[in-house]
Design an enzyme around this catalytic site. Structure first.
Site, short mmCIF file in Angstrom:
data_model
loop_
_atom_site.label_atom_id
_atom_site.label_comp_id
_atom_site.label_asym_id
_atom_site.label_seq_id
_atom_site.Cartn_x
_atom_site.Cartn_y
_atom_site.Cartn_z
N GLU A 75 0.86 -1.19 0.10
CA GLU A 75 0.12 -0.04 0.07
C GLU A 75 0.84 1.34 0.08
O GLU A 75 0.82 1.94 0.94
CB GLU A 75 -1.22 -0.13 0.95
CG GLU A 75 -1.98 -1.11 1.17
CD GLU A 75 -3.11 -0.97 2.20
OE1 GLU A 75 -2.97 -0.03 3.06
OE2 GLU A 75 -4.11 -1.97 2.21
N GLU A 84 -5.45 -8.72 0.95
CA GLU A 84 -6.09 -8.34 2.09
C GLU A 84 -7.29 -8.15 1.80
O GLU A 84 -7.98 -7.21 1.27
CB GLU A 84 -5.44 -7.15 2.79
CG GLU A 84 -3.96 -7.00 3.38
CD GLU A 84 -3.53 -5.63 4.10
OE1 GLU A 84 -4.33 -5.03 4.69
OE2 GLU A 84 -2.53 -5.66 4.20
C1 FCB Z 1 -4.38 -2.12 5.67
C2 FCB Z 1 -3.19 -2.49 5.99
C3 FCB Z 1 -3.15 -3.55 7.06
C4 FCB Z 1 -4.35 -3.36 8.17
C5 FCB Z 1 -5.57 -3.18 7.36
C6 FCB Z 1 -6.75 -3.03 8.04
O1 FCB Z 1 -4.43 -0.79 5.05
O2 FCB Z 1 -2.35 -2.70 5.11
O3 FCB Z 1 -2.08 -3.26 7.82
O4 FCB Z 1 -4.17 -2.07 9.01
O5 FCB Z 1 -5.65 -2.01 6.51
#
Ligand code: FCB
Length: 465
Positions: free
Chosen positions: A175, A370
């Site tokens: 990110e 994620e």
């Molecule tokens: C993302 C991050 C991760 C976590 C989630 C909820 O932006 O990569 O580390 O905090 O959000």
């Protein structure tokens, strides 16, 4: 006598054979052991120890104590039946000052982790940068400084030389949008700066660092290794179809999506973005050849998705993570269910994002690196953690991935965020994303109902239909 007909097999929304089922974590959020075995402070140690920056004054000093409980956590992964596990390598454990030779004890920890994972039949997926820049590199200028990209390539090279025979999938950055814009423009993440020009410089140097790291990884890794990048792309909605709202969405798409996609996949900066930000910078820090480096080919793209963003022409918050000139942009609140982060629950946004990438990046395999949700979880008197809202969230989002695959998106895997409750950045321990509950007073781990649900999905190879 007639024998009763066998009960019909439960319908399954099946995922393709070989689909990778994982969970994801990040070093600073779970490891703790902040000053053990040669580790020095990262920008998140500094930031979290600064009063007022993190809720309740929480820090990652102990976190989920994973550094000392790694084997127990791998046993949890085994009981889930995951095929893959995504973790990150803490840069300040490997190179405490951000330069120089690797610290053996730091490498040993990750070597033990990947060996135990492999013994358990789980593929390690290593992320090199999940936000823990060695503090010394920030003091020297951080991501707005070009030199940091070179330092990152060196760290990538050292880590790949040590672990490349055991780790087949590597992710350079997690990110970079959050790193650049939450860290250097909005100031809500480490290092906490509120400088629009620093954020744009950081974004460019992160793209450059990614490209340099891909080159370093290719030089150090076996040819069949997979090299990737994880972006938190913004799935955008318009509040209305007015020209002003469409213009606001275009600006956010440029800063939130194309600022990373265009350099990495097309070797160019978006022209409209350069115009939008003309009053902030002339982009003269982009040197000849940088964009060619940034676009060194990758083998797949990781996508993190939690919620869409609805955009309108309007008033920007200040300080804003969006360094753009007039007209300002706003993010109106939309009706509907929300998680404990106050993020809308909207699985269609994930479908739309994956479909866009199918169309814009043909031939690039995708991984959802994620996806997950925070809710107010607690153990009931019997010690059980019931989290039906998380199960519903996960079901909806996996169904969206399934539909995207059916419609032609080449999605190869899904990594649930997160294995454990952990240090949720500026929210500290107040937000629980785990499918395994952690009692931070005792470090006791309790699988939530969602963990059993996910294990059943993996065992079945799909969702109950
Ligand atoms: C993302 C991050 C991760 C976590 C989630 C909820 O932006 O990569 O580390 O905090 O959000």
């Amino acid at each position: 006598m007639t024998t009763p007909a066998p009960a019909p097999a439960p319908a399954v929304m099946a995922f393709p054979a070989g689909f990778r089922w994982g969970t994801a974590t990040a070093a600073y959020q779970i490891e703790g052991a902040a000053d053990e075995d040669g580790r020095t402070p990262s920008i998140w140690d500094t930031f979290s120890r600064t009063p007022g920056k993190v809720r309740n004054g929480d820090t990652g000093d102990i976190a989920a104590d994973h550094y000392h409980r790694m084997s127990e956590d791998i046993a949890l992964l085994s009981s889930l039946g995951v095929t893959d596990y995504r973790f990150s390598v803490a840069w300040p454990r490997i190179q405490p000052t951000g330069r120089g030779p690797a610290v053996q004890k730091g490498l040993d920890f990750y070597r033990r982790l990947v060996d135990e994972l492999r013994d358990a039949g789980i593929r390690p997926v290593a992320t090199l940068y999940h936000w823990d820049l060695p503090q010394e590199l920030e003091t020297a200028g951080g991501w707005p400084r070009r030199e940091t990209a070179e330092r990152f390539a060196e760290f990538a090279s050292l880590t790949a030389e040590a672990l490349g025979d055991r780790v087949a999938t590597w992710t350079t950055l997690n990110e970079p949008w959050c790193v650049a814009f939450l860290g250097y423009a909005a100031g809500v993440h480490a290092p906490g700066l509120t400088s629009p020009v620093a954020a744009l410089r950081a974004a460019h140097h992160l793209n450059l660092a990614h490209g340099r790291a891909v080159q370093a990884l290719r030089a150090a890794l076996p040819a069949e290794s997979e090299v990737s990048l994880t972006l938190n792309l913004h799935s955008l909605r318009l509040r209305t179809d007015s020209a002003a709202d469409r213009e606001a969405a275009r600006r956010i798409d440029a800063l939130g999506n194309r600022l990373f996609l265009d350099p990495v996949f097309h070797g160019r900066l978006p022209g409209d973005l350069v115009r939008d930000t003309a009053s902030v910078t002339d982009w003269s820090f982009v040197e000849d050849g940088d964009l060619a480096v940034a676009s060194t080919p990758v083998d797949s793209l990781g996508v993190n998705y939690y919620a869409p963003a609805t955009v309108e022409a309007g008033r920007s918050e200040a300080p804003s993570p969006w360094p753009t000139t007039e007209p300002h942009v706003g993010f109106p609140r939309t009706p509907g269910p929300r998680t404990a982060m106050d993020w809308p629950v909207d699985a269609q946004g994930l479908y739309e994002l994956l479909s866009r990438l199918r169309d814009e990046l043909p031939g690039v395999p995708l991984l959802v690196t994620e996806n997950g949700a925070a809710y107010e979880d607690y153990a009931d008197p019997e010690g059980r953690v019931r989290d039906p809202e998380r199960v519903a969230y996960l079901h909806g989002h996996l169904a969206a991935v399934h539909r995207a695959i059916a419609d032609g998106a080449d999605v190869r895997g899904y990594f649930l965020w997160s294995l454990l409750d952990n240090f949720e950045w500026a929210y500290g321990y107040s937000k629980r994303f785990g499918i395994v509950h952690v009692d931070f007073a005792t470090q006791r781990r309790t699988p939530k109902d969602s963990a059993r649900w996910y294990a059943a999905v993996i065992a079945r190879g799909g969702l109950p239909g």
